[in-house]
Design a protein around this motif. Structure first.
Motif, PDB file in Angstrom:
ATOM      1  N   UNK A 180       2.625 -18.504   1.591  1.00 55.12           N
ATOM      2  CA  UNK A 180       2.408 -17.726   1.269  1.00 55.12           C
ATOM      3  C   UNK A 180       3.446 -16.578   0.180  1.00 55.12           C
ATOM      4  N   UNK A 181       4.410 -17.277  -0.114  1.00 55.97           N
ATOM      5  CA  UNK A 181       5.415 -16.202  -0.981  1.00 55.97           C
ATOM      6  C   UNK A 181       5.155 -15.242  -0.551  1.00 55.97           C
ATOM      7  N   UNK A 182       6.096 -14.906   1.052  1.00 54.04           N
ATOM      8  CA  UNK A 182       6.781 -14.192   1.940  1.00 54.04           C
ATOM      9  C   UNK A 182       5.191 -12.590   1.227  1.00 54.04           C
ATOM     10  N   UNK A 183       4.290 -12.633   0.709  1.00 52.99           N
ATOM     11  CA  UNK A 183       2.878 -11.756   0.802  1.00 52.99           C
ATOM     12  C   UNK A 183       2.473 -11.594   2.922  1.00 52.99           C
ATOM     13  N   UNK A 184       2.727 -10.157   3.127  1.00 50.52           N
ATOM     14  CA  UNK A 184       2.380  -9.801   4.178  1.00 50.52           C
ATOM     15  C   UNK A 184       0.788  -9.788   4.350  1.00 50.52           C
ATOM     16  N   UNK A 185       0.172  -9.316   3.586  1.00 52.59           N
ATOM     17  CA  UNK A 185      -1.372  -9.773   3.075  1.00 52.59           C
ATOM     18  C   UNK A 185      -2.022 -10.391   3.561  1.00 52.59           C
ATOM     19  N   UNK A 186      -1.399 -11.972   2.385  1.00 53.04           N
ATOM     20  CA  UNK A 186      -1.932 -13.234   3.205  1.00 53.04           C
ATOM     21  C   UNK A 186      -1.738 -14.086   4.721  1.00 53.04           C
ATOM     22  N   UNK A 187      -0.799 -13.320   5.094  1.00 52.66           N
ATOM     23  CA  UNK A 187      -0.106 -13.815   6.303  1.00 52.66           C
ATOM     24  C   UNK A 187      -0.593 -13.122   6.995  1.00 52.66           C
ATOM     25  N   UNK A 188      -1.205 -12.150   7.179  1.00 54.14           N
ATOM     26  CA  UNK A 188      -2.425 -11.659   8.618  1.00 54.14           C
ATOM     27  C   UNK A 188      -3.452 -12.485   9.130  1.00 54.14           C
ATOM     28  N   UNK A 189      -4.699 -12.341   8.665  1.00 60.53           N
ATOM     29  CA  UNK A 189      -5.383 -13.363   8.021  1.00 60.53           C
ATOM     30  C   UNK A 189      -4.896 -14.477   8.849  1.00 60.53           C
ATOM     31  N   UNK A 190      -4.316 -15.304   7.771  1.00 58.23           N
ATOM     32  CA  UNK A 190      -3.775 -16.393   8.398  1.00 58.23           C
ATOM     33  C   UNK A 190      -3.210 -17.203  10.054  1.00 58.23           C
ATOM     34  N   UNK A 191      -2.710 -15.676  10.538  1.00 61.99           N
ATOM     35  CA  UNK A 191      -2.516 -16.485  11.497  1.00 61.99           C
ATOM     36  C   UNK A 191      -3.895 -15.747  12.830  1.00 61.99           C
ATOM     37  N   UNK A 192      -4.824 -14.987  11.859  1.00 69.84           N
ATOM     38  CA  UNK A 192      -5.654 -14.478  12.541  1.00 69.84           C
ATOM     39  C   UNK A 192      -5.404 -13.116  13.064  1.00 69.84           C
ATOM     40  N   UNK A 193      -4.411 -12.310  12.319  1.00 73.15           N
ATOM     41  CA  UNK A 193      -4.463 -10.387  12.691  1.00 73.15           C
ATOM     42  C   UNK A 193      -4.993  -9.793  12.209  1.00 73.15           C
ATOM     43  N   UNK A 194      -6.358  -9.954  11.540  1.00 72.45           N
ATOM     44  CA  UNK A 194      -6.410  -9.606  10.481  1.00 72.45           C
ATOM     45  C   UNK A 194      -7.857 -10.308  10.067  1.00 72.45           C
ATOM     46  N   UNK A 195      -9.372  -9.983   9.966  1.00 70.36           N
ATOM     47  CA  UNK A 195      -9.786 -10.012   9.339  1.00 70.36           C
ATOM     48  C   UNK A 195     -10.956  -9.068   8.894  1.00 70.36           C
ATOM     49  N   UNK A 196     -11.696 -10.011   7.556  1.00 74.76           N
ATOM     50  CA  UNK A 196     -12.362  -9.354   6.605  1.00 74.76           C
ATOM     51  C   UNK A 196     -11.498  -7.760   7.015  1.00 74.76           C
ATOM     52  N   UNK A 197     -10.519  -7.599   6.297  1.00 73.44           N
ATOM     53  CA  UNK A 197      -9.757  -5.921   6.443  1.00 73.44           C
ATOM     54  C   UNK A 197      -9.838  -5.451   7.380  1.00 73.44           C
ATOM     55  N   UNK A 198      -9.902  -5.776   8.413  1.00 70.99           N
ATOM     56  CA  UNK A 198      -9.978  -4.733   9.560  1.00 70.99           C
ATOM     57  C   UNK A 198      -9.083  -5.106  10.793  1.00 70.99           C
ATOM     58  N   UNK A 199      -7.845  -5.567  11.297  1.00 67.69           N
ATOM     59  CA  UNK A 199      -7.251  -5.650  11.858  1.00 67.69           C
ATOM     60  C   UNK A 199      -7.468  -5.728  13.615  1.00 67.69           C
ATOM     61  N   UNK A 200      -7.616  -7.067  14.130  1.00 61.32           N
ATOM     62  CA  UNK A 200      -7.600  -7.795  15.710  1.00 61.32           C
ATOM     63  C   UNK A 200      -7.179  -6.601  15.899  1.00 61.32           C
ATOM     64  N   UNK A 201      -8.395  -6.284  17.016  1.00 67.44           N
ATOM     65  CA  UNK A 201      -8.293  -5.388  17.854  1.00 67.44           C
ATOM     66  C   UNK A 201      -7.062  -5.820  19.802  1.00 67.44           C
ATOM     67  N   UNK A 202      -6.673  -5.282  20.167  1.00 67.41           N
ATOM     68  CA  UNK A 202      -5.258  -5.648  21.204  1.00 67.41           C
ATOM     69  C   UNK A 202      -6.387  -4.990  22.033  1.00 67.41           C
ATOM     70  N   UNK A 203      -6.311  -5.941  23.750  1.00 70.21           N
ATOM     71  CA  UNK A 203      -6.034  -7.350  23.831  1.00 70.21           C
ATOM     72  C   UNK A 203      -6.924  -8.268  23.044  1.00 70.21           C
TER      73      UNK A 203
END
Length: 244
Positions: A180-203
Motif C-alpha cells: 500500500x505504498x508504506x501508507x499506514x492509513x491504508x494498512x490499518x484497515x487492511x489488517x483489521x486494526x481500524x474500521x470506519x475510521x475507528x480504532x479496533x478496541x483491545x482486546x
C-alpha cells in the motif's frame, strides 16, 4: 483372514503408498493439501509425516514442516508425542537469540494457537530486547527497535509465521505495508486494526484465531504513532533469511 479382508488390506496399502508418493514428490501446495489426508489415514500416515519431518532441514522455516508439526502435535497420541519430544523438544525451528532470550514459551503458545497469550508475550519479549528501561515502562522507543538483533526478530517472526499457516508475523505485515505504498492509513484497515475510521478496541474487538485478516497479529502499539512500526518494518532483519 478372508479373501475380502485381504483385498481390503492390499487396497489400503496401495492407497497409502500412492498417497505417500504424491506427498513426497508433490509441489509445496500439493503437500499442504495432502497433510490432512495422511493424518486421517492413521498410524501409517503419521509415520510418513514423521519420517518427512525427521529427514527435512531443521533450519528451514517452511510451512509444510510447520503444518506437519502442528497436525502431529494436535493428535495427542502417545507414540507421536514421544517422537516429537525425542526429536523436536524445543520446536521445529532453531530458537536463536543474540540476547540469550528464551523463546520456548512463545513457541508453545503459538503451537497451541493461543494467539492472544502469544501476543502479550511477544510485547514483553520485545521489551526484553530493548532493555530494562523498556521492561519497566512496558513499551519501546523506535530508536530501541533499530538496535534489535536481526536474529531475534527473525526468530519471533518465524514462530508467528510458521504456526499461523503464514497469516501472521511482522514480515507479513511489512509486505502489506509495502503493497500500500508504506501508507499506514491504508494498512490499518487492511489488517483489521481500524474500521470506519475507528480504532479496533483491545482486546475484545481483535480476532484471536486464524479467521482474522492476514497480518492481523501480532499487535503493535499503533496508538503511540507509527515510528515504532516504521522502525520495525525498516529493520535489516527483513533483508536476510526472511521465511516468506
Amino acid at each position: 483372514m478372508t479373501d475380502q479382508q485381504a483385498a481390503t488390506l492390499d487396497n489400503t496399502d496401495h492407497n497409502l503408498s500412492q498417497l505417500a508418493d504424491q506427498f513426497l514428490n508433490g509441489s509445496h501446495k500439493e503437500q499442504l493439501s495432502l497433510i490432512p489426508q495422511l493424518i486421517n489415514v492413521g498410524e501409517e500416515g503419521w509415520k510418513v509425516l514423521m519420517n518427512f519431518l525427521q529427514t527435512s532441514d531443521f533450519n528451514s522455516i517452511d510451512q509444510v514442516r510447520g503444518q506437519i508439526y502442528g497436525a502431529l502435535y494436535r493428535l495427542k497420541n502417545p507414540t507421536v508425542e514421544t517422537f516429537l519430544n525425542n526429536h523436536f523438544a524445543q520446536g521445529i525451528i532453531p530458537l536463536n537469540s543474540q540476547r540469550n532470550i528464551d523463546y520456548r514459551n512463545l513457541n508453545q503458545l503459538l503451537l497451541e494457537q493461543k494467539f492472544q497469550e502469544a501476543d502479550t508475550l511477544t510485547r514483553h519479549l520485545m521489551c526484553e530486547l530493548a532493555g530494562e528501561g523498556a521492561v519497566q515502562r512496558k513499551w519501546v522507543y523506535f530508536t530501541e527497535v533499530e538496535q534489535f538483533p536481526a536474529t531475534d526478530l527473525q526468530t519471533i517472526n518465524g514462530l508467528w509465521w510458521l504456526h499461523s499457516e503464514g497469516k501472521f508475523g511482522f514480515s507479513v505485515q511489512r509486505k502489506l505495508w509495502l503493497s500500500v505504498g508504506k501508507d499506514f492509513n491504508k494498512l490499518w484497515p487492511k489488517i483489521g486494526w481500524k474500521k470506519d475510521n475507528n480504532w479496533t478496541q483491545y482486546p475484545n474487538q481483535f480476532t484471536w484465531d486464524l479467521s482474522a485478516p492476514v497480518g492481523h497479529l501480532p499487535l503493535l502499539n499503533q496508538l503511540r504513532g507509527v515510528r515504532v512500526t516504521a522502525s520495525l518494518f525498516s529493520h535489516p532483519a527483513w533483508n536476510e533469511n526472511n521465511p516468506n
